[in-house]
Design a protein around this motif. Structure first.
Motif, mmCIF file in Angstrom:
data_model
loop_
_atom_site.group_PDB
_atom_site.id
_atom_site.type_symbol
_atom_site.label_atom_id
_atom_site.label_comp_id
_atom_site.label_asym_id
_atom_site.label_seq_id
_atom_site.Cartn_x
_atom_site.Cartn_y
_atom_site.Cartn_z
ATOM 1 N N ALA A 443 0.829 -1.208 0.000
ATOM 2 C CA ALA A 443 0.000 0.000 0.000
ATOM 3 C C ALA A 443 0.862 1.257 0.000
ATOM 4 C CB ALA A 443 -0.936 -0.012 1.204
ATOM 5 N N THR A 444 1.916 1.238 0.795
ATOM 6 C CA THR A 444 2.812 2.396 0.842
ATOM 7 C C THR A 444 3.490 2.619 -0.508
ATOM 8 O OG1 THR A 444 3.208 2.016 3.198
ATOM 9 C CG2 THR A 444 4.791 3.407 2.019
ATOM 10 N N GLU A 445 3.923 1.514 -1.134
ATOM 11 C CA GLU A 445 4.569 1.629 -2.445
ATOM 12 C C GLU A 445 3.604 2.180 -3.488
ATOM 13 O OE1 GLU A 445 5.948 -2.286 -3.197
ATOM 14 O OE2 GLU A 445 7.722 -2.118 -1.902
ATOM 15 N N LEU A 446 2.353 1.731 -3.439
ATOM 16 C CA LEU A 446 1.367 2.224 -4.406
ATOM 17 C C LEU A 446 1.081 3.711 -4.186
ATOM 18 C CD1 LEU A 446 -1.175 -0.751 -4.553
ATOM 19 C CD2 LEU A 446 0.606 -0.165 -6.199
ATOM 20 N N ILE A 447 0.958 4.101 -2.918
ATOM 21 C CA ILE A 447 0.713 5.525 -2.621
ATOM 22 C C ILE A 447 1.884 6.376 -3.101
ATOM 23 C CG2 ILE A 447 0.467 7.200 -0.747
ATOM 24 C CD1 ILE A 447 -1.108 5.057 0.795
ATOM 25 N N ASP A 448 3.107 5.895 -2.845
ATOM 26 C CA ASP A 448 4.292 6.642 -3.293
ATOM 27 C C ASP A 448 4.341 6.725 -4.815
ATOM 28 O OD1 ASP A 448 4.999 6.962 -0.676
ATOM 29 O OD2 ASP A 448 6.439 5.305 -0.645
ATOM 30 N N ALA A 449 4.014 5.595 -5.484
ATOM 31 C CA ALA A 449 4.057 5.583 -6.951
ATOM 32 C C ALA A 449 3.025 6.527 -7.548
ATOM 33 C CB ALA A 449 3.839 4.163 -7.473
ATOM 34 N N LEU A 450 1.829 6.527 -6.968
ATOM 35 C CA LEU A 450 0.773 7.389 -7.505
ATOM 36 C C LEU A 450 0.985 8.854 -7.133
ATOM 37 C CD1 LEU A 450 -2.439 5.224 -6.941
ATOM 38 C CD2 LEU A 450 -0.950 5.346 -8.936
ATOM 39 N N SER A 451 1.805 9.099 -6.144
ATOM 40 C CA SER A 451 2.054 10.477 -5.724
ATOM 41 C C SER A 451 3.191 11.131 -6.487
ATOM 42 C CB SER A 451 2.361 10.524 -4.215
ATOM 43 O OG SER A 451 1.265 10.012 -3.476
ATOM 44 N N MET A 452 3.888 10.370 -7.322
ATOM 45 C CA MET A 452 4.948 10.948 -8.151
ATOM 46 C C MET A 452 4.314 11.860 -9.206
ATOM 47 S SD MET A 452 7.819 9.828 -6.975
ATOM 48 C CE MET A 452 8.967 10.084 -8.327
ATOM 49 N N PRO A 453 5.019 12.890 -9.644
ATOM 50 C CA PRO A 453 4.444 13.838 -10.612
ATOM 51 C C PRO A 453 4.063 13.160 -11.933
ATOM 52 C CG PRO A 453 6.422 14.741 -9.594
ATOM 53 C CD PRO A 453 6.363 13.308 -9.186
ATOM 54 N N TYR A 454 3.021 13.695 -12.571
ATOM 55 C CA TYR A 454 2.553 13.249 -13.886
ATOM 56 C C TYR A 454 2.765 14.386 -14.881
ATOM 57 C CZ TYR A 454 0.042 9.705 -11.147
ATOM 58 O OH TYR A 454 -0.290 8.699 -10.287
ATOM 59 N N ARG A 455 2.975 14.013 -16.140
ATOM 60 C CA ARG A 455 3.096 15.002 -17.213
ATOM 61 C C ARG A 455 1.830 14.951 -18.061
ATOM 62 N NH1 ARG A 455 6.368 18.988 -16.562
ATOM 63 N NH2 ARG A 455 6.331 19.282 -18.835
ATOM 64 N N LEU A 456 1.115 16.062 -18.082
ATOM 65 C CA LEU A 456 -0.121 16.160 -18.862
ATOM 66 C C LEU A 456 -0.034 17.393 -19.743
ATOM 67 C CD1 LEU A 456 -2.787 15.328 -16.117
ATOM 68 C CD2 LEU A 456 -1.889 13.802 -17.856
ATOM 69 N N GLY A 457 0.186 17.173 -21.047
ATOM 70 C CA GLY A 457 0.248 18.286 -21.978
ATOM 71 C C GLY A 457 1.289 19.315 -21.621
ATOM 72 N N GLY A 458 2.445 18.849 -21.167
ATOM 73 C CA GLY A 458 3.504 19.775 -20.815
ATOM 74 C C GLY A 458 3.397 20.332 -19.413
ATOM 75 N N THR A 459 2.364 19.944 -18.657
ATOM 76 C CA THR A 459 2.164 20.429 -17.298
ATOM 77 C C THR A 459 2.466 19.317 -16.316
ATOM 78 O OG1 THR A 459 0.420 21.917 -18.062
ATOM 79 C CG2 THR A 459 0.525 21.468 -15.699
ATOM 80 N N SER A 460 3.156 19.641 -15.246
ATOM 81 C CA SER A 460 3.465 18.681 -14.196
ATOM 82 C C SER A 460 2.337 18.694 -13.169
ATOM 83 C CB SER A 460 4.805 18.996 -13.543
ATOM 84 O OG SER A 460 5.084 18.066 -12.521
ATOM 85 N N ILE A 461 1.745 17.531 -12.913
ATOM 86 C CA ILE A 461 0.613 17.414 -12.002
ATOM 87 C C ILE A 461 0.981 16.430 -10.896
ATOM 88 C CG2 ILE A 461 -1.796 16.682 -11.758
ATOM 89 C CD1 ILE A 461 -1.468 19.265 -13.287
ATOM 90 N N THR A 462 0.613 16.772 -9.674
ATOM 91 C CA THR A 462 0.846 15.880 -8.534
ATOM 92 C C THR A 462 -0.470 15.648 -7.809
ATOM 93 O OG1 THR A 462 3.102 16.710 -8.247
ATOM 94 C CG2 THR A 462 2.136 15.507 -6.408
ATOM 95 N N ILE A 463 -0.798 14.383 -7.610
ATOM 96 C CA ILE A 463 -2.004 14.020 -6.866
ATOM 97 C C ILE A 463 -1.581 13.065 -5.751
ATOM 98 C CG2 ILE A 463 -3.532 14.313 -8.837
ATOM 99 C CD1 ILE A 463 -3.539 11.261 -9.150
ATOM 100 N N GLY A 464 -2.543 12.579 -5.019
ATOM 101 C CA GLY A 464 -2.269 11.623 -3.956
ATOM 102 C C GLY A 464 -3.225 10.457 -4.016
ATOM 103 N N CYS A 465 -3.148 9.597 -3.023
ATOM 104 C CA CYS A 465 -4.004 8.420 -3.009
ATOM 105 C C CYS A 465 -4.212 7.978 -1.565
ATOM 106 C CB CYS A 465 -3.361 7.292 -3.826
ATOM 107 S SG CYS A 465 -4.277 5.739 -3.761
ATOM 108 N N SER A 466 -5.429 7.568 -1.255
ATOM 109 C CA SER A 466 -5.756 7.001 0.045
ATOM 110 C C SER A 466 -6.248 5.573 -0.176
ATOM 111 C CB SER A 466 -6.827 7.828 0.756
ATOM 112 O OG SER A 466 -6.400 9.170 0.905
ATOM 113 N N ILE A 467 -5.910 4.658 0.744
ATOM 114 C CA ILE A 467 -6.221 3.241 0.561
ATOM 115 C C ILE A 467 -6.878 2.693 1.822
ATOM 116 C CG2 ILE A 467 -5.291 0.936 0.108
ATOM 117 C CD1 ILE A 467 -3.024 2.176 -1.420
ATOM 118 N N GLY A 468 -7.960 1.974 1.613
ATOM 119 C CA GLY A 468 -8.593 1.214 2.689
ATOM 120 C C GLY A 468 -8.398 -0.267 2.433
ATOM 121 N N ILE A 469 -8.043 -1.025 3.465
ATOM 122 C CA ILE A 469 -7.695 -2.434 3.303
ATOM 123 C C ILE A 469 -8.608 -3.287 4.180
ATOM 124 C CG2 ILE A 469 -5.847 -4.143 3.408
ATOM 125 C CD1 ILE A 469 -3.849 -1.829 3.323
ATOM 126 N N ALA A 470 -9.179 -4.325 3.571
ATOM 127 C CA ALA A 470 -9.966 -5.321 4.308
ATOM 128 C C ALA A 470 -9.456 -6.703 3.933
ATOM 129 C CB ALA A 470 -11.450 -5.196 3.988
#
Length: 872
Positions: A443-470
């Protein structure tokens, strides 16, 4: 098909005699019957001509060159040549019935000449040569008759000529009787033959046309590619297969002709009713229908066909092989595969969709019930995705989701199944996994991976992620329970600040039930009027006068007691009650503020849900009109969350509200999606500095002072007022005033109070506020029980730290008197590391220490404590 052939071939039960004999044009002649018969005569006639010539030569020799014989022989040869010319003439030069007529006349002459020649040889010569001539002439007669047999009227003419040639050598009566008898018999027999020929010809024509029509339809059927045909011999080897299928099979391996059917085609074992193979049907000689097959060499399954077949049995009951047909299933299977893909896969990302994830979870849990195999489920939600959609557009949002799907697929790999449930919500099923450490790491690795910057049309975008586990079966033995509990864990992850993962716990379900119960109570409270308003003063930093109050909603529950707004406001927003509650707050605040002095304003919070309602200006207008409150005395506090919606609608709402004359304040500035563009475009009158920047600002080394100063400078530049929230200590008042903030709000000037108390506060000192509470801000302290040691006057002693802050600590175990206050000492906060401090107070074996330098409290508390060397 037979009806079609019968319609084309005429069915005349009484044709004329000339038509029957082929001497008149026949409508059935389009089949070429008469032409073929003329060709048959032409094929045999050269041989007949040779015998005729030889018989003429032998007759001339036997009769010693008689002129009569020579003349008759010449007539025979010339006539025979003419006959040959007629029968071999092209059909385009002379019609067949006209050629038959000519052949009939010439046949009569030939028959008469041959009979006359035979008569002359028999009666006018003797010897061996004569006998040979008789045999030759007789052979010519027979061979000529055989050659003329295909042309029925020519046979009649040939026989008639023979009979007429014999007449001069017989009596008149006997000749007439014989001729009549012979011709009658010959004519009757010929008539039967021609009728039989006609019937046979008609049947052959019908069959030929049926065959031609069938061949045409089959060729068209095969050329269109919609169907195909095949045939195998007794040994199961292919003797015929439609060209299109043969070419397709040859593209994967050897050509199919001559190969066993079972080596050419491979059945699809995944389809129903395939428990019996092609080899079984071929060996048992039983029919089969609609078997899905592919080329045996086509391992990828690029081409598929449907195949049906039946055994072929001849008229004697002997097995001759199999014959069958089929259709091309390739496009249908591709369409079915595409339909399946669309039904089970997300069209945007290619991941499993909600339906497939649910089916997979059900299947995995069902398999696990027998062996008790655990399974884990991740429920994931992207943080700040909506802001990307709103600022860059939905196309950018779709591109972002595709990149997120790729990162998730790479991160999970073969360990589980990744799916997208819709929007920015994802799910990961991890079969056979229950180790919490492993799941937490993933879960930590996935959150870190999804939190890395994205390139969208020349723009750098950063988002995050929350995870619930059952984890099943502990957190749910069925899909519905497991998904619900994963969702509760995700809710907890979001509540804990987002960007984290949380495992499901029983307390979460209890919390959900409490929220549900709170929602029901909230509806009843709103209907019964159980809410009331409290007001917290807003004080001017210039003259400490009360310039306004912020209206805050409060709820005293009959069994829960006072319910915090932090608990019921989010529930009201989730269940859709916030608009009704917000409208009640607005109307009530306006009614009560209308009784205050005219220079005192009232501030009312507006949620993003209310702000998005196009009817908000109408509601505000109605509240002002009903209460009689001047619009300038109403201040609407709006959080930065409103800017996540469509900016055009937000701009229109701001213009509408400002047109009413009310004041607008940006609440909790700096804690949300801050952007200077908001301040440039939105017509705010005030910026409220969030209390998180105010608290601790008076502490040495705090950077909050610089942040507050920057906000104040920005607001002054834009012509806006500023209010510092959460001020609790008197030294903070001085600091805020020195920084240039125009207003203060906090416990230092009073806690939220009922309307009557607020009115009394305004009248008590003519609207003047008095600061109360602690004079000096003290750093937040943490309770601990930590062994330590101090060095005082060169002597080391063991002590215990009872509480600690970044600026000091309280210890016990040190017996000193008041004379030691102000004395400097060393204290061990980290093992074998001493820090300088000064005694601020001492009493009853305890002492308060002030550190010489502020410390990093988090780092300090994370360091293991030293063990005690001796009991104290």
């Amino acid at each position: 098909m037979r009806n079609r052939a019968n319609a084309i071939v005429p069915d005349d039960d009484r044709p004329s005699l000339a038509v029957l004999l082929g001497l008149a044009e026949d409508e059935m002649e389009h089949g070429g019957r008469q032409v073929r018969r003329l060709a048959q005569v032409a094929a045999l006639w050269p041989l007949a001509m040779a015998f005729q010539g030889l018989s003429a030569v032998m007759a001339s020799v036997a009769l010693m060159g008689s002129l009569a014989v020579l003349g008759l022989s010449a007539l025979l040869i010339v006539t025979s040549l003419y006959a040959f010319a007629i029968v071999q003439m092209p059909a385009s030069a002379w019609r067949s019935h006209l050629r038959a007529r000519g052949a009939t006349l010439l046949a009569a002459v030939i028959g008469a000449a041959l009979v006359t020649l035979q008569w002359m040889v028999v009666h006018d010569s003797d010897g061996t040569i004569s006998q040979t001539a008789i045999v030759m002439v007789t052979g010519a007669l027979a061979l000529s008759a055989l050659a003329l047999y295909p042309i029925r009227p020519a046979m009649i003419g040939y026989a008639g000529g023979m009979v007429l040639a014999m007449a001069p050598h017989m009596g008149l009566m006997s000749t007439l009787a014989g001729v009549a008898t012979v011709l009658l018999i010959l004519f009757t027999g010929t008539l039967r033959l021609v009728r039989l020929d006609r019937a046979t010809t008609r049947a052959d024509t019908v069959r030929a046309m049926e065959g031609a029509f069938a061949a045409k339809m089959i060729a068209e059927f095969e050329d269109q590619g919609t169907g195909w045909f095949w045939e195998v011999d007794r040994d199961g080897r292919i003797v015929y297969i439609s060209a299109r299928v043969a070419e397709a099979i040859a593209g994967f391996g050897p050509a199919p002709l001559g190969r066993p059917l079972t080596e050419v085609f491979q059945m699809d074992s995944a389809t129903p009713a395939t428990e019996r193979t092609l080899a079984f049907h071929l060996s048992s000689r039983t029919s089969f229908s609609d078997y899905s097959v592919r080329a045996a060499e086509d391992d990828a399954g690029e081409r598929w066909w449907s195949m049906s077949g039946r055994p072929v049995i001849d008229e004697l009951g002997r097995f001759q092989g199999f014959i069958g047909s089929g259709t091309d299933l390739t496009e249908r299977r591709r369409s079915e595969a595409e339909i399946t893909r669309l039904a089970l896969f997300d069209g945007l990302t290619g991941l499993a969709n909600r339906q497939r994830m649910r089916l997979s979870i059900d299947k995995t849990l069902a398999q696990a019930q027998g062996g008790g195999r655990p399974n884990a489920l991740f429920l994931m939600d992207l943080d700040r995705f909506k802001a990307v959609n709103d600022t860059l557009g939905h196309q950018a949002g779709d591109d972002l989701l595709k990149q997120v799907a790729q990162r998730l697929s790479r991160g999970v790999g073969d360990a589980g199944l990744v799916g997208r449930l819709g929007g920015d919500e994802f799910q990961v099923l991890l079969p056979g996994t229950q180790c919490r450490d492993t799941l937490a790491t993933l879960a930590t690795e996935l959150i870190d991976a999804l939190s890395m910057p994205y390139r969208l049309g020349g723009t750098s975008i950063t988002i995050g992620c929350s995870i619930g586990i059952a984890i099943a079966p502990y957190d749910g033995g069925d899909s519905e329970t497991l998904i619900r509990n994963a969702d509760l864990a995700l809710y907890a992850a979001k509540a804990d600040g987002r960007g984290v993962h949380r495992f499901y716990a029983e307390q979460m379900l209890e919390g959900a039930r409490n929220r549900q119960a709170l929602e029901e109570d909230l509806r009843q409270a709103l209907a019964s009027g159980a809410f009331h308003l409290c007001y917290q003063p807003v004080v001017s930093t210039v003259d400490e006068r009360i310039v306004g109050y912020e209206a805050l909603v409060r709820w005293d529950h009959p069994t829960r007691g006072a319910v915090s707004p932090a608990d019921f406001i989010p529930v009201a927003e989730e269940c859709g009650l916030i608009e009704a509650l917000g409208e009640w707050v607005l109307r009530t605040a306006c009614l009560e503020a209308a009784t205050w002095p005219e220079d005192v304003c009232v501030a009312v919070n507006v949620s993003p849900v209310q702000f998005a309602n196009p009817q908000l200006p109408t509601i505000v207008t109605s509240a002002l009109a009903r209460s009689g409150l001047i619009p300038g005395r109403l201040e609407l506090e709006i959080t930065e969350g409103v800017f996540l919606d469509d900016s055009r609608s937000s701009d229109a709402m701001f213009r509408s509200l400002k047109a009413l004359g009310v004041r607008l304040s940006l609440d909790d500035f700096g804690t949300g999606y801050s952007s200077l563009g908001y301040l440039r475009n939105a017509p705010f009158d005030k910026i409220k500095i969030d209390q998180s920047f105010v608290r601790g600002a008076a502490q040495p080394g705090s950077r909050n002072i610089a942040i507050i100063r920057a906000i104040v400078t920005l607001a002054e530049t834009l012509g806006m007022e500023t209010t510092a929230e959460g001020v609790e200590a008197q030294d903070e008042v001085l600091m805020i005033r020195d920084l240039g903030c125009s207003h203060i709000q906090g416990y230092v000037y009073g806690r939220p109070m009922r309307c009557a108390e607020a009115v009394a506060m305004m009248t008590a000192r003519a609207g003047q506020a008095v600061a109360t509470g602690v004079r000096i801000t003290r750093a937040e302290r943490t309770k601990v029980f930590r062994p330590s040691r101090v060095a005082l006057n060169g002597i080391e002693r063991d002590v215990r730290i009872r509480d600690i802050s970044s600026g000091g600590a309280m210890i016990d175990g040190l017996t000193i008197d008041q004379a030691a206050v102000g004395v400097e000492l060393l204290i061990e906060l980290v093992e074998n590391q001493m820090f300088a401090a000064r005694i601020r107070w001492a009493a009853d074996g305890r002492a308060g220490l002030q550190f010489a330098q502020p410390l990093d409290l988090q780092r300090l508390l994370s360091t293991p404590a030293r063990p005690l060397r001796r009991a104290i």
